[in-house]
Write a protein that holds these residues in place. Structure first.
Motif, PDB file in Angstrom:
ATOM      1  N   GLU A  28       5.406  -4.636  -4.207  1.00  0.00           N
ATOM      2  CA  GLU A  28       4.629  -5.779  -4.625  1.00  0.00           C
ATOM      3  C   GLU A  28       5.442  -6.846  -5.207  1.00  0.00           C
ATOM      4  OE1 GLU A  28       0.983  -3.248  -6.751  1.00  0.00           O
ATOM      5  OE2 GLU A  28       2.912  -3.690  -7.912  1.00  0.00           O
ATOM      6  N   PRO A  29       4.752  -8.082  -4.863  1.00  0.00           N
ATOM      7  CA  PRO A  29       5.423  -9.232  -5.819  1.00  0.00           C
ATOM      8  C   PRO A  29       5.747  -9.159  -7.160  1.00  0.00           C
ATOM      9  CG  PRO A  29       3.512  -9.876  -4.420  1.00  0.00           C
ATOM     10  CD  PRO A  29       3.299  -8.422  -4.286  1.00  0.00           C
ATOM     11  N   ALA A  30       6.826  -9.547  -7.411  1.00  0.00           N
ATOM     12  CA  ALA A  30       7.099  -9.545  -8.922  1.00  0.00           C
ATOM     13  C   ALA A  30       6.419 -10.568  -9.664  1.00  0.00           C
ATOM     14  CB  ALA A  30       8.719  -9.491  -9.130  1.00  0.00           C
ATOM     15  N   LEU A  31       5.392 -10.470 -10.312  1.00  0.00           N
ATOM     16  CA  LEU A  31       4.406 -11.566 -11.022  1.00  0.00           C
ATOM     17  C   LEU A  31       5.054 -12.312 -12.022  1.00  0.00           C
ATOM     18  CD1 LEU A  31       1.052  -9.882 -11.143  1.00  0.00           C
ATOM     19  CD2 LEU A  31       2.110 -10.783  -9.276  1.00  0.00           C
ATOM     20  N   LEU A  32       5.911 -11.646 -12.765  1.00  0.00           N
ATOM     21  CA  LEU A  32       6.633 -12.378 -13.917  1.00  0.00           C
ATOM     22  C   LEU A  32       7.533 -13.439 -13.193  1.00  0.00           C
ATOM     23  CD1 LEU A  32       6.966 -12.800 -16.798  1.00  0.00           C
ATOM     24  CD2 LEU A  32       8.674 -10.788 -16.887  1.00  0.00           C
ATOM     25  N   GLU A  33       8.408 -12.907 -12.302  1.00  0.00           N
ATOM     26  CA  GLU A  33       9.390 -13.469 -11.595  1.00  0.00           C
ATOM     27  C   GLU A  33       8.800 -14.658 -10.969  1.00  0.00           C
ATOM     28  OE1 GLU A  33      12.089 -13.335 -12.949  1.00  0.00           O
ATOM     29  OE2 GLU A  33      11.828 -11.442 -14.010  1.00  0.00           O
ATOM     30  N   ASP A  34       7.757 -14.461 -10.258  1.00  0.00           N
ATOM     31  CA  ASP A  34       6.860 -15.520  -9.561  1.00  0.00           C
ATOM     32  C   ASP A  34       6.455 -16.669 -10.393  1.00  0.00           C
ATOM     33  OD1 ASP A  34       7.407 -14.570  -6.858  1.00  0.00           O
ATOM     34  OD2 ASP A  34       5.428 -13.677  -6.477  1.00  0.00           O
ATOM     35  N   TRP A  35       6.094 -16.133 -11.601  1.00  0.00           N
ATOM     36  CA  TRP A  35       5.483 -17.104 -12.517  1.00  0.00           C
ATOM     37  C   TRP A  35       6.832 -18.247 -12.978  1.00  0.00           C
ATOM     38  CZ3 TRP A  35       1.119 -19.451 -14.200  1.00  0.00           C
ATOM     39  CH2 TRP A  35       1.082 -19.861 -15.305  1.00  0.00           C
ATOM     40  N   SER A 138       7.719  -0.030 -12.853  1.00  0.00           N
ATOM     41  CA  SER A 138       6.500   0.748 -12.285  1.00  0.00           C
ATOM     42  C   SER A 138       6.557   0.609 -10.478  1.00  0.00           C
ATOM     43  CB  SER A 138       4.918   0.448 -12.454  1.00  0.00           C
ATOM     44  OG  SER A 138       4.709  -0.983 -12.474  1.00  0.00           O
ATOM     45  N   SER A 139       6.703  -0.531 -10.210  1.00  0.00           N
ATOM     46  CA  SER A 139       6.394  -1.144  -8.740  1.00  0.00           C
ATOM     47  C   SER A 139       7.542  -0.465  -7.781  1.00  0.00           C
ATOM     48  CB  SER A 139       6.494  -2.542  -8.698  1.00  0.00           C
ATOM     49  OG  SER A 139       5.329  -2.996  -9.189  1.00  0.00           O
ATOM     50  N   VAL A 140       8.925  -0.490  -8.511  1.00  0.00           N
ATOM     51  CA  VAL A 140       9.859   0.343  -7.655  1.00  0.00           C
ATOM     52  C   VAL A 140       9.466   1.544  -7.223  1.00  0.00           C
ATOM     53  CG1 VAL A 140      12.354   0.918  -7.601  1.00  0.00           C
ATOM     54  CG2 VAL A 140      11.586  -1.117  -8.842  1.00  0.00           C
ATOM     55  N   ALA A 141       8.891   2.523  -8.404  1.00  0.00           N
ATOM     56  CA  ALA A 141       8.568   3.845  -8.012  1.00  0.00           C
ATOM     57  C   ALA A 141       7.519   3.947  -7.017  1.00  0.00           C
ATOM     58  CB  ALA A 141       8.165   4.552  -9.396  1.00  0.00           C
TER      59      ALA A 141
END
Length: 414
Positions: A28-35, A138-141
């Motif tokens: 999944e895109p890393a939403l925090l880093e994208d922000w 969470s997303s890595v798992a």
């Protein structure tokens, strides 16, 4: 709020479609880093960070007594795969006495989290993760093919972790329980009884506990939680200089892990980063050898700023609902009447140059992540701007609605 990236893989329509398998490339895109990516460097007032105020190299050298000659003598050769011995010994002396052999130095705790999950998790494993949570946990798992079992930290409980809910999520297929306390973004943490109950339950399952302790040195109203790797053999705990120490640009973190996990992590690291920088290791070693000198002023500022934050929320009871952070330097207030704060965040940056993080990055769009570790004047100015922006938004909306602060159905696990 969603962010997406194009799929770089070529399409081959004439080739038979194979069964879908998990792939890290589909993470999944890393939403925090994208922000942050397109906004971080444009802000004049930053109250978004989950870390303490950043040190400059000059100030850090003055605090630690690092002379230029010591830096000039440094040889730029590769460091050992687990990190240089002086730094591993300094980490162990502070966080894991007598267990230097379990220490690995990494590029921030983010690399340690990525490598440890990749070493431990296989497709079909059940992994318990928190929500809301820092997305790497969470997303890595999920990208590794794990089935996520979500331990929801509920707004109606003030986000306090309820271990009885964890018990309902675990069983014989549980491979790992992944948590971060003090918690990002809410600042919550279990009390002493809850901590012991959590460790006891994980121990009874025989699974791994992955414990992100990025904010371990910043606790309020109670003592910091002990590192669980001291009592659980199947535990991987993570630490970093990026948060409590105010040194995110140094990119130095670590983990404490069983030998077999470290072996697997090194094998993976050979394909990713090989080793950390000897210059960064030298500075990090001095920091940890004199940790209290570095931490003391940042702790004192965090205490003052937390008092400012709670007073601000108390002054605006109909506008702000603040779960009081028990650790770390991030808070996760709700703004009743504004179902999605993303547009408010955009307004804050455009009109006032103030950077905050929309709660949608953590699955709670009616909230903000506010960082209170930075300069006090900057925090005060930023909080005042938040109030103005929310009041303007409410005045412009005849149907104000109601924000519950709960996760939005269908929101990506973050």
């Amino acid at each position: 709020m969603t962010f997406s990236a194009p799929d770089p893989r070529p399409t081959t329509p004439d080739r038979p479609t194979a069964p879908a398998l998990p792939a890290l490339g589909d993470i999944e895109p890393a939403l925090l880093e994208d922000w942050f990516r397109t906004r971080y460097f444009d802000a004049r007032t930053d109250i978004s960070s989950s870390g303490a105020q950043n040190y400059t190299l000059g100030r850090l050298r003055a605090v630690l007594g690092i002379e230029s000659g010591e830096l000039d003598a440094l040889m730029f050769r590769d460091s050992p795969s687990l990190g240089c011995d002086p730094l591993r010994e300094a980490v162990a002396a502070r966080y894991a006495p007598g267990r230097t052999e379990r220490v690995m130095i990494t590029h921030g705790s983010t690399e340690a989290i990525f490598l440890a999950l990749s070493a431990i998790v296989r497709p079909g494993d059940e992994v318990v993760v928190l929500r809301p949570v820092y997305q790497s946990l969470s997303s890595v798992a999920a990208a590794l093919g794990a089935t996520l079992r979500v331990w929801e930290l509920r707004p109606e409980d003030g986000f306090v972790p309820d271990v009885s809910r964890l018990r309902e999520l675990t069983g014989p297929r549980t491979r790992a329980v992944v948590v971060n306390f003090p918690h990002n973004p809410t600042g919550t943490m279990p009390d002493e009884d809850g901590y012991r109950e959590l460790l006891s339950h994980v121990d009874s399952l025989g699974c791994y506990l992955l414990w992100d302790a990025a904010f371990a040195d910043l606790a309020y109203d109670r003592d910091p939680l002990p590192d669980p790797s001291a009592v659980l053999d199947r535990c991987v705990s993570f630490g970093t200089l990026s948060k409590s120490y105010g040194l995110p640009g140094l990119r130095i973190g670590w983990c404490l892990a069983p030998p077999e996990v470290l072996t697997a992590m090194v094998r993976l690291r050979d394909y990713v980063s090989i080793s950390t920088s000897p210059l960064n290791e030298l500075i990090a070693t001095r920091v940890l050898q004199r940790a209290d000198r570095v931490l003391r002023p940042l702790r004192e500022q965090a205490v003052r700023n937390r008092a400012l934050l709670t007073a601000w929320a108390a002054e605006h009871p109909g506008l702000v609902d603040l779960p009081v952070p028990r650790g770390g330097v991030s808070a996760f207030p709700l703004f009743p009447g504004v179902p999605d704060m993303t547009a408010v965040c955009e307004r804050l940056l455009a009109e006032d140059g103030v950077l905050v993080v929309p709660g949608a990055c953590f699955g709670h769009p009616g909230r903000l992540r506010i960082g209170f570790g930075g300069p006090t004047d900057e925090l005060r100015d930023g909080l005042d701007a938040v109030v103005r922006a929310v009041e303007k938004t409410l005045a412009e909306s005849p149907d104000r609605g109601t924000a519950t602060g709960g996760a939005v159905p269908g929101t990506p696990m973050t």
